[in-house]
Write an enzyme that holds these catalytic residues in place. Structure first.
Site, PDB file in Angstrom:
ATOM      1  N   ASP A  25       2.108  -6.157  -5.815  1.00 54.22           N
ATOM      2  CA  ASP A  25       2.638  -5.417  -6.970  1.00 54.22           C
ATOM      3  C   ASP A  25       3.733  -6.209  -7.673  1.00 54.22           C
ATOM      4  O   ASP A  25       3.806  -6.233  -8.898  1.00 54.22           O
ATOM      5  CB  ASP A  25       3.197  -4.055  -6.522  1.00 54.22           C
ATOM      6  CG  ASP A  25       2.087  -3.055  -6.243  1.00 54.22           C
ATOM      7  OD1 ASP A  25       0.937  -3.329  -6.645  1.00 54.22           O
ATOM      8  OD2 ASP A  25       2.375  -2.019  -5.615  1.00 54.22           O
TER       9      ASP A  25
ATOM     10  N   ARG B  67      -5.173  -3.644   2.548  1.00 55.21           N
ATOM     11  CA  ARG B  67      -4.803  -2.789   3.680  1.00 55.21           C
ATOM     12  C   ARG B  67      -5.070  -1.351   3.316  1.00 55.21           C
ATOM     13  O   ARG B  67      -4.556  -0.866   2.315  1.00 55.21           O
ATOM     14  CB  ARG B  67      -3.295  -2.930   3.935  1.00 55.21           C
ATOM     15  CG  ARG B  67      -2.956  -3.812   5.037  1.00 55.21           C
ATOM     16  CD  ARG B  67      -1.568  -3.750   5.519  1.00 55.21           C
ATOM     17  NE  ARG B  67      -0.535  -3.043   4.790  1.00 55.21           N
ATOM     18  CZ  ARG B  67       0.678  -2.861   5.252  1.00 55.21           C
ATOM     19  NH1 ARG B  67       1.002  -3.308   6.448  1.00 55.21           N
ATOM     20  NH2 ARG B  67       1.588  -2.239   4.565  1.00 55.21           N
TER      21      ARG B  67
ATOM     22  N   ASP C 176       6.227  -4.600  -1.919  1.00 56.51           N
ATOM     23  CA  ASP C 176       4.801  -4.922  -1.989  1.00 56.51           C
ATOM     24  C   ASP C 176       4.615  -6.218  -2.788  1.00 56.51           C
ATOM     25  O   ASP C 176       4.833  -6.257  -4.002  1.00 56.51           O
ATOM     26  CB  ASP C 176       4.046  -3.764  -2.667  1.00 56.51           C
ATOM     27  CG  ASP C 176       2.543  -3.975  -2.578  1.00 56.51           C
ATOM     28  OD1 ASP C 176       1.856  -3.098  -2.032  1.00 56.51           O
ATOM     29  OD2 ASP C 176       2.049  -5.037  -3.039  1.00 56.51           O
TER      30      ASP C 176
ATOM     31  N   THR D 138      -4.686   3.895   7.313  1.00 51.69           N
ATOM     32  CA  THR D 138      -4.855   3.330   8.664  1.00 51.69           C
ATOM     33  C   THR D 138      -4.126   1.998   8.830  1.00 51.69           C
ATOM     34  O   THR D 138      -3.939   1.520   9.949  1.00 51.69           O
ATOM     35  CB  THR D 138      -6.348   3.074   8.942  1.00 51.69           C
ATOM     36  OG1 THR D 138      -6.798   2.077   7.999  1.00 51.69           O
ATOM     37  CG2 THR D 138      -7.183   4.326   8.781  1.00 51.69           C
TER      38      THR D 138
HETATM   39  C1  PRP Z   1      -0.455  -7.224   1.582  1.00 52.28           C
HETATM   40  C2  PRP Z   1      -0.121  -8.673   1.866  1.00 52.28           C
HETATM   41  C3  PRP Z   1      -0.999  -8.987   3.045  1.00 52.28           C
HETATM   42  C4  PRP Z   1      -1.008  -7.677   3.801  1.00 52.28           C
HETATM   43  C5  PRP Z   1      -0.081  -7.798   4.968  1.00 52.28           C
HETATM   44  O1  PRP Z   1      -1.645  -7.119   0.916  1.00 52.28           O
HETATM   45  O2  PRP Z   1      -0.345  -9.513   0.773  1.00 52.28           O
HETATM   46  O3  PRP Z   1      -2.302  -9.390   2.725  1.00 52.28           O
HETATM   47  O4  PRP Z   1      -0.520  -6.678   2.902  1.00 52.28           O
HETATM   48  O5  PRP Z   1      -0.140  -6.664   5.756  1.00 52.28           O
HETATM   49  P1  PRP Z   1      -0.724  -6.660   7.248  1.00 52.28           P
HETATM   50  O6  PRP Z   1      -0.150  -7.844   7.928  1.00 52.28           O
HETATM   51  O7  PRP Z   1      -0.209  -5.351   7.799  1.00 52.28           O
HETATM   52  O8  PRP Z   1      -2.219  -6.689   7.177  1.00 52.28           O
HETATM   53  P2  PRP Z   1      -2.209  -5.702   0.409  1.00 52.28           P
HETATM   54  O9  PRP Z   1      -3.080  -5.104   1.438  1.00 52.28           O
HETATM   55  O10 PRP Z   1      -1.072  -4.871  -0.081  1.00 52.28           O
HETATM   56  O11 PRP Z   1      -3.170  -6.124  -0.770  1.00 52.28           O
HETATM   57  P3  PRP Z   1      -2.827  -6.796  -2.181  1.00 52.28           P
HETATM   58  O12 PRP Z   1      -2.430  -8.218  -1.918  1.00 52.28           O
HETATM   59  O13 PRP Z   1      -4.103  -6.713  -2.914  1.00 52.28           O
HETATM   60  O14 PRP Z   1      -1.710  -6.029  -2.826  1.00 52.28           O
HETATM   61  N1  URA Z   2       2.391  -5.938   2.428  1.00 49.61           N
HETATM   62  C1  URA Z   2       3.376  -6.196   1.535  1.00 49.61           C
HETATM   63  O1  URA Z   2       3.113  -6.602   0.401  1.00 49.61           O
HETATM   64  N2  URA Z   2       4.641  -5.997   1.939  1.00 49.61           N
HETATM   65  C2  URA Z   2       4.957  -5.562   3.145  1.00 49.61           C
HETATM   66  O2  URA Z   2       6.153  -5.412   3.449  1.00 49.61           O
HETATM   67  C3  URA Z   2       3.918  -5.301   4.063  1.00 49.61           C
HETATM   68  C4  URA Z   2       2.640  -5.506   3.674  1.00 49.61           C
END
Ligand code: PRP
Ligand code: URA
Length: 365
Positions: A359, A260, A356, A264
């Protein structure tokens, strides 16, 4: 409106005539057996097949016909969400709808001829549920059904299922805790994913197989060859894969890389590798978090563009905003979530959520 039809051999002729009638109307029809009137066909096969399709929302209504209709209605009513009613005349058909909101009509192929059958079906289809005091009564049936459901799953809407199972809810509480270590968080995410899939695979089809035990020959059961693909959305979806593979070790695993954009909140694609035969597989896209729904919708888009057809989305925590977005963009996709939380905060994080997920799984920050 979509109507699922099913019969045994004794109901076949009446089903054929009802089908011909419906095909001349604006209703769309699916036929789930029997194939002829000669070969014996057990009524529960058709009742369960049609009942599950109606309960899941794949079809709006169902019609089931056996010799008397009795067995069909008994079998279909075992499925949570089904309200099957037997009708032998227009009057009972009308009340099955107006008072009982029956979503499946049972009829007797040896009791009802073609013309009467069409009249009964018309009456049932064109009558409307009256609600009011009748709603209170059907809600009582629903509440009883929910409290006695052995599946520990709850159908929030035709395409959204949440999980009541105490073990899932207990473990979910632990991963929400900010003091839970990375090691324990990781283990719990795998365990919850496994428990959820255990519940979602409850209705996988089985076929009888002959086996010989050390004592005697017997008929046992074997999964009837469904092919599954698990597709984690990187990174955090990876944390759910092993828990699912423990239960479905032959599943193939695809990967979709999306992150994400922090400004944005739009998903940015960076990787996609899917099994070659994706079009033939039941696909489970997995990601612990469904927040705005941007990542999940983009992942589903990608899978569909590569030929994926039967897709469901499994997440641990969903925000209502994400559920709405996926439903709107992909109304054909079932969403399974361990919890639906309150809302998103100004940074697009789920409240109360767990922070997150990536993380917390990988110890980054
Ligand atoms: C997180 C999560 C989803 C997304 C959800 O991933 O694992 O994929 O956010 O958010 P959304 O519904 O608003 O799209 P992130 O983008 O943080 O990536 P990561 O798994 O690499 O940490
Ligand atoms: N992605 C995450 O990992 N946590 C949230 O709460 C939203 C998006």
């Amino acid at each position: 409106m979509r109507i699922a039809l099913g019969s045994d051999h004794a109901g076949y002729s009446l089903k054929k005539c009802i089908k011909e009638f419906l095909e001349g109307t604006s209703f769309s029809v699916g036929d789930f057996g029997a194939q002829n009137a000669e070969d014996p066909y057990d009524y529960p096969n058709a009742a369960f097949s049609v009942g599950e399709k109606v309960a899941r929302g794949d079809f709006d209504l169902g019609i089931l016909i056996c010799g008397t209709g009795i067995g069909m209605v008994m079998a279909a009513n075992k499925i949570p969400g089904v309200r099957a009613a037997l009708a032998y005349d227009e009057d009972t058909a009308r009340f099955a709808r107006r008072h009982n909101n029956a979503n499946i009509l049972g009829m007797g192929g040896r009791k009802t001829d073609c013309n009467s059958g069409i009249k009964i079906v018309k009456e049932w289809l064109y009558s409307e549920f009256e609600g009011g005091r009748h709603l209170a009564r059907t809600e009582k049936i629903k509440a009883f059904e929910n409290s006695h459901s052995r599946c520990a799953v709850r159908k929030e809407s035709p395409r959204l299922v949440t999980f009541d199972h105490p073990l899932i809810q207990h473990k979910l509480g632990m991963i929400r805790d900010k003091n839970t270590s990375v090691k324990v968080f990781r283990e719990l995410v795998q365990e919850i994913a496994g428990l959820m899939v255990f519940e979602t695979t409850r209705n996988l089809p089985l076929e009888p197989v002959e086996v010989e035990t050390p004592i005697t020959k017997t008929t046992a059961f074997s999964l009837s060859g469904k092919k599954v693909a698990i597709i984690p959305i990187l990174r955090a979806g990876l944390g759910m894969v092993d828990g699912i593979l423990q239960l479905i070790p032959n599943a193939k695993v695809g990967h979709i890389g999306l992150y994400r954009d922090p400004e944005t909140l739009e998903p940015v694609e960076y990787y996609c590798k899917l099994p070659g035969d994706i079009g033939e597989r039941d696909i489970i896209i997995v990601d612990p978090m469904l927040a705005t729904g941007g990542s999940a919708s983009a992942a589903i888009d990608l899978v569909k563009r590569r030929g994926g057809m039967k897709i469901s989305l499994l997440c641990l925590i969903a925000a209502p905003e994400g559920v709405s977005k996926v439903h709107e963009k992909h109304p054909d996709v079932d969403i399974f979530a361990a919890a639906i939380d309150s809302h998103l905060n100004d940074h697009g994080y789920i409240v109360p959520g767990l922070g997150d997920a990536g993380d917390r799984l990988f110890g980054t920050r």
